[in-house]
Scaffold this motif. Sequence first.
Motif, mmCIF file in Angstrom:
data_model
loop_
_atom_site.group_PDB
_atom_site.id
_atom_site.type_symbol
_atom_site.label_atom_id
_atom_site.label_comp_id
_atom_site.label_asym_id
_atom_site.label_seq_id
_atom_site.Cartn_x
_atom_site.Cartn_y
_atom_site.Cartn_z
ATOM 1 N N GLY A 41 -0.001 -52.396 -21.068
ATOM 2 C CA GLY A 41 0.177 -53.208 -19.872
ATOM 3 C C GLY A 41 0.628 -52.411 -18.666
ATOM 4 O O GLY A 41 0.979 -52.990 -17.649
ATOM 5 N N GLN A 42 0.645 -51.080 -18.810
ATOM 6 C CA GLN A 42 0.960 -50.153 -17.724
ATOM 7 C C GLN A 42 2.394 -50.302 -17.227
ATOM 8 O O GLN A 42 2.691 -50.105 -16.050
ATOM 9 C CB GLN A 42 -0.037 -50.313 -16.565
ATOM 10 C CG GLN A 42 -1.475 -50.104 -16.986
ATOM 11 C CD GLN A 42 -2.461 -50.133 -15.829
ATOM 12 O OE1 GLN A 42 -2.076 -49.976 -14.687
ATOM 13 N NE2 GLN A 42 -3.736 -50.324 -16.131
ATOM 14 N N LEU A 43 3.293 -50.633 -18.161
ATOM 15 C CA LEU A 43 4.700 -50.728 -17.807
ATOM 16 C C LEU A 43 5.366 -49.356 -17.802
ATOM 17 O O LEU A 43 6.439 -49.177 -17.231
ATOM 18 C CB LEU A 43 5.416 -51.663 -18.787
ATOM 19 C CG LEU A 43 6.825 -52.127 -18.442
ATOM 20 C CD1 LEU A 43 6.851 -52.820 -17.078
ATOM 21 C CD2 LEU A 43 7.349 -53.067 -19.527
ATOM 22 N N GLY A 44 4.746 -48.396 -18.460
ATOM 23 C CA GLY A 44 5.297 -47.050 -18.510
ATOM 24 C C GLY A 44 4.598 -46.218 -19.558
ATOM 25 O O GLY A 44 3.544 -46.605 -20.086
ATOM 26 N N VAL A 45 5.182 -45.062 -19.891
ATOM 27 C CA VAL A 45 4.664 -44.179 -20.934
ATOM 28 C C VAL A 45 5.692 -44.138 -22.055
ATOM 29 O O VAL A 45 6.838 -44.576 -21.886
ATOM 30 C CB VAL A 45 4.385 -42.766 -20.391
ATOM 31 C CG1 VAL A 45 3.426 -42.831 -19.206
ATOM 32 C CG2 VAL A 45 5.675 -42.054 -19.999
ATOM 33 N N SER A 46 5.305 -43.614 -23.203
ATOM 34 C CA SER A 46 6.239 -43.635 -24.322
ATOM 35 C C SER A 46 6.039 -42.423 -25.219
ATOM 36 O O SER A 46 5.074 -41.666 -25.091
ATOM 37 C CB SER A 46 6.063 -44.918 -25.144
ATOM 38 O OG SER A 46 7.055 -44.999 -26.158
ATOM 39 N N ILE A 47 6.987 -42.267 -26.134
ATOM 40 C CA ILE A 47 6.924 -41.253 -27.191
ATOM 41 C C ILE A 47 7.086 -41.981 -28.509
ATOM 42 O O ILE A 47 8.121 -42.602 -28.767
ATOM 43 C CB ILE A 47 8.029 -40.196 -27.025
ATOM 44 C CG1 ILE A 47 7.867 -39.469 -25.678
ATOM 45 C CG2 ILE A 47 7.988 -39.192 -28.173
ATOM 46 C CD1 ILE A 47 9.032 -38.569 -25.317
ATOM 47 N N LEU A 48 6.033 -41.937 -29.326
ATOM 48 C CA LEU A 48 6.013 -42.672 -30.590
ATOM 49 C C LEU A 48 5.485 -41.800 -31.717
ATOM 50 O O LEU A 48 4.789 -40.810 -31.475
ATOM 51 C CB LEU A 48 5.120 -43.913 -30.482
ATOM 52 C CG LEU A 48 5.668 -45.195 -29.857
ATOM 53 C CD1 LEU A 48 4.642 -46.299 -30.019
ATOM 54 C CD2 LEU A 48 6.995 -45.603 -30.468
ATOM 55 N N SER A 49 5.772 -42.236 -32.943
ATOM 56 C CA SER A 49 5.172 -41.582 -34.102
ATOM 57 C C SER A 49 3.665 -41.766 -34.072
ATOM 58 O O SER A 49 3.156 -42.845 -33.770
ATOM 59 C CB SER A 49 5.726 -42.202 -35.393
ATOM 60 O OG SER A 49 4.958 -41.796 -36.507
ATOM 61 N N VAL A 68 4.313 -38.235 -30.472
ATOM 62 C CA VAL A 68 3.399 -37.883 -29.384
ATOM 63 C C VAL A 68 3.689 -38.725 -28.146
ATOM 64 O O VAL A 68 4.301 -39.786 -28.221
ATOM 65 C CB VAL A 68 1.929 -38.084 -29.819
ATOM 66 C CG1 VAL A 68 1.580 -37.147 -30.963
ATOM 67 C CG2 VAL A 68 1.674 -39.537 -30.221
ATOM 68 N N VAL A 69 3.228 -38.220 -27.006
ATOM 69 C CA VAL A 69 3.357 -38.949 -25.739
ATOM 70 C C VAL A 69 2.119 -39.822 -25.569
ATOM 71 O O VAL A 69 0.986 -39.331 -25.653
ATOM 72 C CB VAL A 69 3.473 -37.982 -24.552
ATOM 73 C CG1 VAL A 69 3.596 -38.763 -23.235
ATOM 74 C CG2 VAL A 69 4.681 -37.064 -24.727
ATOM 75 N N ILE A 70 2.322 -41.123 -25.342
ATOM 76 C CA ILE A 70 1.196 -42.034 -25.161
ATOM 77 C C ILE A 70 1.248 -42.670 -23.774
ATOM 78 O O ILE A 70 2.323 -42.913 -23.233
ATOM 79 C CB ILE A 70 1.155 -43.128 -26.246
ATOM 80 C CG1 ILE A 70 2.409 -44.011 -26.193
ATOM 81 C CG2 ILE A 70 0.974 -42.521 -27.628
ATOM 82 C CD1 ILE A 70 2.321 -45.240 -27.089
ATOM 83 N N VAL A 71 0.061 -42.920 -23.226
ATOM 84 C CA VAL A 71 -0.085 -43.534 -21.896
ATOM 85 C C VAL A 71 -1.210 -44.558 -21.990
ATOM 86 O O VAL A 71 -1.967 -44.582 -22.965
ATOM 87 C CB VAL A 71 -0.431 -42.472 -20.831
ATOM 88 C CG1 VAL A 71 0.695 -41.456 -20.686
ATOM 89 C CG2 VAL A 71 -1.751 -41.775 -21.161
#
Length: 299
Positions: free
Chosen positions: A234-242, A167-170
Motif C-alpha cells: 500500500g506504499q506506506l513504507g519499506v521494510s526488512i523481513l525474512s 531482506v529489504v522489501i519495497v
Amino acid sequence: MNITFRQLRLFLALAETGSVSAAARVMHVTQPTASMQLREVTQAVGLPLYEVVSRRVHLTEAGQALARTARAIAGEWDAFEQLVSGAKGLTSGRLKVAVVSTAKYFVPRLLGSFCKLHPQIDISLEVLNRDHVITRLRSNLDDLYVMSRPPEDLLLEDQILMPNPLVVIVPAGHRLAAKKRVNMAQLQGERLLLREKGSGTRMATDAHLRQLGFVPTAVLELGSNEAIKESVEGQLGVSILSRHALGAHHDGLAVLDVQGFPIQSHWHLVWPKGKQLSPIAEVFRGHLVGEAKGWLGVR
C-alpha cells in the motif's frame, strides 16, 4: 494424598489453558465434572491451588508447584508410552512443537512430510510470538522449539536448521526496485515498517542497522508479517523481513539489492539442555534436520 493420574492431567490442562471450561474440553469431560474433580484435587492437597479473577484462572504458589509436578509425571508417562509403542513396532504417540510466527511459512510443510510417514502420530503445533515461545520453553511445555534468536539466558541444545536471510522489501513499482546495489543512504527518507520490539526479526534488524550506522527517518511498528506486507504494497513504507515470509508469490513487492543485505540469520531448533527427547521427538528432530537441508536456505 489421593489424587488420580487423570485428575493430575486435568489440573495440568487447567494450568495450561487458564480456564475450567477449556480444561474440560481438553480432557473430554463436562464442565461440572471438571469442576468437581478440581475441587477434589484441592481438598486432597489441603491448600488453595488457584483462584479465578475476571474469569481467568491464576495458580497459587502451591498450584504452580503441583502443575510442575503434574507436567513432569505426564512427560515421563508419555515417554514410557512411546517407548512401549516403539518396542511393539507402533508409531502412535503425541508430538508438541512451538514455533515463532515467521516459522509458520515453512515448518507446517516439514510437518506435513513427517505426517505422511507417521500418520498415527498426533501433532500439536503452537505458532506464537517470540516472547510466548520463550515462556513455553522456560516451562518445558513442548518437545521442540523453532526460532531465529534463541534466548541467551537459558541452557539449551541448539541445532541450526537453515539460513533465515532478512531482506529489504519495497512496493513493486518503487523508484529503486529495478536498481542494482542500492545503498542505505538512498532509503534515508523512507518510512521503515518493522516488527514489534522483542521479535527475532526486529532484534536482528536493529543490531544490523546500528552496525551500518543507519538511523531511519521514521519507524512504524506492526505486529505481523502479513500487516507489514500489506502496508508495503500500500506504499506506506519499506521494510526488512525474512525471505521466508514472502512466500513463493509476492507480485506486489520487490526485494531490493541493498548493500549490506541480506542480513545473515538462521533458524534454530532448540530444547532445554539435559532434556531427554521422547522417541517420537527424536525421530522428528532427525526428519526436520534432513528436510531442511534440501531447502537450500530459502524457497
